[in-house]
Design a protein around this motif. Structure first.
Motif, PDB file in Angstrom:
ATOM      1  N   UNK A 199       0.840  -1.186   0.000  1.00 55.23           N
ATOM      2  CA  UNK A 199       0.000   0.000   0.000  1.00 55.23           C
ATOM      3  C   UNK A 199       0.877   1.237   0.000  1.00 55.23           C
ATOM      4  N   UNK A 200       0.604   2.150  -0.927  1.00 60.04           N
ATOM      5  CA  UNK A 200       1.460   3.322  -1.115  1.00 60.04           C
ATOM      6  C   UNK A 200       1.298   4.354  -0.022  1.00 60.04           C
ATOM      7  N   UNK A 201       0.115   4.415   0.579  1.00 60.55           N
ATOM      8  CA  UNK A 201      -0.182   5.469   1.533  1.00 60.55           C
ATOM      9  C   UNK A 201      -0.780   6.715   0.907  1.00 60.55           C
ATOM     10  N   UNK A 202      -0.832   6.754  -0.423  1.00 57.29           N
ATOM     11  CA  UNK A 202      -1.426   7.900  -1.122  1.00 57.29           C
ATOM     12  C   UNK A 202      -2.899   7.594  -1.370  1.00 57.29           C
ATOM     13  N   UNK A 203      -3.758   8.151  -0.538  1.00 55.49           N
ATOM     14  CA  UNK A 203      -5.188   7.865  -0.625  1.00 55.49           C
ATOM     15  C   UNK A 203      -5.939   9.115  -1.065  1.00 55.49           C
ATOM     16  N   UNK A 204      -7.113   8.901  -1.611  1.00 58.85           N
ATOM     17  CA  UNK A 204      -7.941  10.015  -2.060  1.00 58.85           C
ATOM     18  C   UNK A 204      -8.388  10.834  -0.857  1.00 58.85           C
ATOM     19  N   UNK A 205      -8.256  12.165  -0.990  1.00 56.91           N
ATOM     20  CA  UNK A 205      -8.574  13.071   0.104  1.00 56.91           C
ATOM     21  C   UNK A 205      -9.934  13.734  -0.110  1.00 56.91           C
ATOM     22  N   UNK A 206     -10.601  14.155   0.951  1.00 57.84           N
ATOM     23  CA  UNK A 206     -11.906  14.824   0.788  1.00 57.84           C
ATOM     24  C   UNK A 206     -11.823  16.058  -0.099  1.00 57.84           C
ATOM     25  N   UNK A 207     -10.692  16.762  -0.076  1.00 62.71           N
ATOM     26  CA  UNK A 207     -10.555  17.983  -0.862  1.00 62.71           C
ATOM     27  C   UNK A 207     -10.043  17.735  -2.269  1.00 62.71           C
ATOM     28  N   UNK A 208      -9.836  16.474  -2.644  1.00 62.98           N
ATOM     29  CA  UNK A 208      -9.377  16.162  -3.991  1.00 62.98           C
ATOM     30  C   UNK A 208     -10.463  16.432  -5.024  1.00 62.98           C
ATOM     31  N   UNK A 209     -10.040  16.685  -6.262  1.00 62.92           N
ATOM     32  CA  UNK A 209     -10.999  16.809  -7.357  1.00 62.92           C
ATOM     33  C   UNK A 209     -11.661  15.452  -7.586  1.00 62.92           C
ATOM     34  N   UNK A 210     -12.834  15.499  -8.208  1.00 64.83           N
ATOM     35  CA  UNK A 210     -13.589  14.262  -8.405  1.00 64.83           C
ATOM     36  C   UNK A 210     -12.840  13.226  -9.201  1.00 64.83           C
ATOM     37  N   UNK A 211     -12.118  13.677 -10.207  1.00 71.28           N
ATOM     38  CA  UNK A 211     -11.414  12.729 -11.070  1.00 71.28           C
ATOM     39  C   UNK A 211     -10.001  12.446 -10.558  1.00 71.28           C
ATOM     40  N   UNK A 212      -9.942  12.066  -9.289  1.00 75.49           N
ATOM     41  CA  UNK A 212      -8.699  11.546  -8.725  1.00 75.49           C
ATOM     42  C   UNK A 212      -8.682  10.051  -8.990  1.00 75.49           C
ATOM     43  N   UNK A 213      -7.740   9.613  -9.793  1.00 72.78           N
ATOM     44  CA  UNK A 213      -7.772   8.247 -10.301  1.00 72.78           C
ATOM     45  C   UNK A 213      -6.388   7.619 -10.215  1.00 72.78           C
ATOM     46  N   UNK A 214      -6.372   6.283 -10.143  1.00 68.85           N
ATOM     47  CA  UNK A 214      -5.107   5.554 -10.075  1.00 68.85           C
ATOM     48  C   UNK A 214      -4.995   4.673 -11.312  1.00 68.85           C
ATOM     49  N   UNK A 215      -4.155   5.082 -12.254  1.00 71.26           N
ATOM     50  CA  UNK A 215      -4.091   4.433 -13.561  1.00 71.26           C
ATOM     51  C   UNK A 215      -2.691   3.932 -13.911  1.00 71.26           C
ATOM     52  N   UNK A 216      -1.814   3.792 -12.933  1.00 67.27           N
ATOM     53  CA  UNK A 216      -0.408   3.525 -13.221  1.00 67.27           C
ATOM     54  C   UNK A 216      -0.170   2.066 -13.625  1.00 67.27           C
ATOM     55  N   UNK A 217       0.705   1.876 -14.594  1.00 66.98           N
ATOM     56  CA  UNK A 217       1.267   0.568 -14.906  1.00 66.98           C
ATOM     57  C   UNK A 217       2.717   0.577 -14.428  1.00 66.98           C
TER      58      UNK A 217
END
Length: 781
Positions: A199-217
């Motif tokens: 687990x990276x520890x980078x989680x979506x925050x309440x103040x994040x924009x709606x299109x916060x997405x995890x798309x990494x290869x």
């Protein structure tokens, strides 16, 4: 009392169906709902009068509804269910003693006899039998097989990448998403089990924009995996154990004006001129959401200060407009011939005063600009002199590039000029390069050829996918260097990558007209021989949980402007199909260069767009951003645009499923071999229902030499494995979050083959957010 309440219920249903039916009929739609509504009203009257003929009339309604439904959609269970569910349930209720007895008669002896159930019971039984048959009838999938023979023994995989590694987003510069590993194969893939989880520890925050997405290869070099996170942390992980090796946080911060908060990958480079153990001999280049490109030492994550300005390249240099959050790079750059080549994402539909979509090549070692190619000013590829800026708001490339160093070409998927839905005032170069695939000279930036996929694009049909390069066998036996280009509209362009000439036919077909007075449409649009385009939607394609919301969707379809694909945007509202997510998106396709076949995930989800005159546009609220849903301001343009998926009253798609497939095609002859429904509604509904409807998705596939294709992507949280030959699902595993990334595979020192999936969710489609990197392998003996 039961008979009275039933009569009232039937009357209310009849009134609703008749009212909606009249509206639909006046719009040119089906007369079924009006006829059936009248039938319900008459049945209600007969029930109130306690006439046994109510059951006979309702039997006619049941058989008529069944006949109409089968005539419209055949034996498609998911289409028959909404049409017949209410009708059958009410039919069963009318067969109960509480209804039949009051409708019966008294004998001369005073005994009470129930009304005859035979006609209605027969109608209900027939309907139920048809429904059961439909449950076991595959009426939506295309069954078939891809050829299994190996066409070439030693295919060109592109680049010098060891079999057990994954050096670039698509594994090699060719973007094939193909691994020559075969330890995991169709015979044993169902034995895969989790090996480690990080687990990276980078989680979506309440103040994040709606299109916060995890798309990494992830990339795999040596025994390290290199990833980035939505907030642009760069991380190295031990490929064998999943243990963290280092982490770098660029402190990109948060900005509500960013349309996307994501990172699809980092770029790895080993300097051939440096000593192997020298600092920054191996580098990882990290793009950030605040428009920087940072060079890091791949061994320890420290900044390589010899690159650009103390290790950081500012990508906003020479932009004509530079509002914070309007420009950034969401995709990894490519490296070729000593240059790092990068594009950038420009916020869709925020403002016509937007940054440029320029493509730039920098010296990979010192960060100096070598050339710039601006689709708004394509002839000026030399670095601009002091005081000059790039063309404002020119078509940009936010996706991934492919490279053929032998040909000296980099292949760029291009988007559109903002606003996407308004085409007036576009320059001649913009008209030429919008929504196209462009081949640029690696050394000079000059364009060598261009293939446009949409003329005068008004639908956000930018080319979203990395072009895939492979050497393709021709009918005469020759092998031609080819480019395979998937598009949002579902076309697959098969081109000679040297010249851009089609290897499979492209023809022009008539397109709808009727643009707003200030704009125009192209009279024709291109279509390829190999295409996954859907057919034009009709009333019979509308869907719902019940006949009522299905009727509303049919009315809404008729109210929207829609004459098929490429119907222009309108003030009244236009149906856009395929929608903004496209048939294919940034996940692209995967190819097997030995068998010369492809595997992909075509998605079918209609959208709507409505132009709003400037005087009627509500003021932008704090924190409001443009996206695929809601009002996009288009500041400075005469119209804003309101967009969103085409949903019914219950907020489910108005069009009938399937909404997503897995598909295989033979690239030698351009024939689609199979299309199989993909994914369940398990995570789409309040109850975890495992119904396999075929759901939308966004993400990409990966193929191995073992004949297995891997894919997450669907809106249910699963990673799945498929038989490449026929599309059969072989294995699945539950993910802790949405799998909207492309899986990859590699081998470790002890010979095991690992499959890795990043599960972090996707803001646009609302899947579960997370921060997981998970590795799978076969059990050890």
């Amino acid at each position: 009392m039961a008979i009275l309440l039933t009569a009232i219920l039937f009357a209310l249903i009849g009134i609703a169906l008749a009212a909606g039916g009249i509206q639909l009929l006046m719009l040119g739609g089906s007369a079924y709902y009006l006829i059936t509504g009248i039938g319900f009203i008459i049945t209600a009257i007969l029930l109130y009068m306690r006439r046994s003929s109510a059951l006979i009339l309702y039997a006619i309604i049941v058989i008529g509804s069944l006949s109409w439904a089968v005539w419209e959609v055949g034996l498609d269970w998911w289409q028959l269910g909404p049409r017949g569910g209410v009708v059958i349930v009410l039919g069963l209720w009318l067969l109960t003693p509480w209804i039949r007895k009051p409708l019966g008669f008294k004998s001369p002896t005073g005994a009470r006899y129930a009304a005859s159930a035979t006609p209605l019971a027969a109608a209900v039984v027939i309907s139920i039998l048809v429904a059961i048959i439909a449950m076991f009838t595959n009426s939506t999938d295309l069954e078939g097989r891809l050829p299994e023979e190996q066409v070439v023994a030693a295919p060109n995989l592109g680049g010098d990448v060891p079999p057990g590694e994954w050096h670039q987003y698509g594994r090699t510069p060719y973007g094939q998403r193909y691994s020559p590993l075969d330890q995991v194969n169709v015979e044993n893939v169902d034995e895969l089990e989790e090996v480690w989880r990080y687990q990276t520890g980078d989680v979506k925050l309440p103040e994040d924009v709606g299109e916060t997405t995890y798309q990494v290869t992830p990339l795999k070099v040596g025994n390290s995996l290199y990833i980035c996170t939505p907030h642009n942390w760069a991380i190295a992980i031990n490929a064998t154990t999943g243990e963290e090796q280092w982490k770098y946080d660029p402190n990109a911060g948060l900005n509500p004006d960013r349309q996307h908060q994501t990172c699809r990958g980092v770029t790895y480079y080993q300097d051939p001129a440096a000593q192997p153990d020298a600092p920054c001999a191996q580098r990882v280049y990290l793009p950030t959401s605040d428009a920087r490109l940072i060079a890091l030492d791949a061994t320890n994550g420290e900044v390589c200060t010899s690159f650009a300005d103390q290790g950081t390249l500012q990508l906003e240099a020479k932009m004509p407009y530079n509002p914070a959050g309007y420009y950034y790079s969401t995709s990894p750059p490519v490296i070729a011939a000593g240059k790092i080549i990068i594009g950038g994402a420009v916020n869709d539909n925020y403002s016509i005063r937007s940054p440029s979509g320029v493509i730039r090549a920098f010296d990979v070692n010192n960060g100096e600009l070598v050339w710039n190619w601006d689709s708004g000013n394509p002839d000026q590829t030399e670095p601009l002199p002091p005081g000059e800026t790039y063309t404002a708001n020119s078509p940009n490339s936010w996706s991934i590039f492919s490279v053929d160093e032998d040909l000296g070409l980099v292949y760029i998927p291009l988007g559109n000029q903002v606003p996407d839905q308004l085409g007036m005032g576009r320059s001649e170069p913009v008209e030429k390069y919008s929504s196209s695939i462009v081949a640029l000279d690696i050394n000079t930036g000059a364009d060598r050829w261009v293939q446009q996929t949409v003329h005068h694009d008004l639908w956000d049909m930018d080319v979203p996918a990395q072009p895939v390069l492979m050497d393709l066998s021709q009918p005469d036996g020759s092998i031609v260097p080819a480019l395979i280009g998937p598009t949002k509209q579902g076309d697959i362009y098969v081109l000679d990558r040297r010249s851009g000439e089609p290897l499979q036919p492209i023809r022009e077909i008539p397109a709808p007209g009727g643009a707003i007075p200030e704009d125009f449409t192209s009279p024709t649009q291109p279509i390829t021989a190999l295409t996954f385009r859907p057919r034009t939607l009709e009333g019979r394609d509308m869907w719902g949980i019940t006949m009522f919301d299905q009727m509303v969707c049919r009315i809404r379809l008729k109210q929207l402007k829609y004459e098929g694909q490429y119907t222009p945007p309108s003030v009244e509202g236009t149906l856009v199909y395929p929608g903004n997510f496209g048939t294919f998106n940034w996940g692209s396709i995967a190819v097997d260069p030995e068998r010369m076949v492809m595997f992909g995930m075509p998605t079918y989800l209609a959208f709507t767009s409505q132009l709003i005159p400037r005087a009627e546009v509500p003021e932008r609220q704090p924190g409001q951003t443009g996206s695929e849903q809601g009002i996009n301001q288009n500041e400075g343009a005469p119209y804003a645009v309101k967009m969103g998926p085409f949903l019914g009253p219950l907020q489910i798609p108005c069009q009938a499923p399937p909404w997503g497939y897995v598909a295989g095609a033979n690239l030698r002859n351009g024939e689609i071999a199979y299309k199989q429904k993909n994914g369940t509604v398990y995570d789409m509904t309040p109850l975890p229902l495992p119904f396999k409807l075929g759901v939308p998705g966004i993400g990409g596939p990966m193929i191995t030499k073992g004949g297995v294709a891997f894919l997450g992507a669907a809106v249910d949280n699963y990673l799945r494995a498929y038989n490449l030959t026929n599309g059969e699902q072989l294995w699945e595993t539950r993910l802790p979050a949405g799998g909207q990334a492309t899986p990859m595979t590699y081998s470790v020192d002890d010979g095991r083959q690992f499959v890795v999936m990043v599960a972090g969710g996707h803001g646009s489609i609302g899947t579960t957010p997370g921060d997981y990197v998970i590795a799978y392998a076969l059990p050890q003996d």
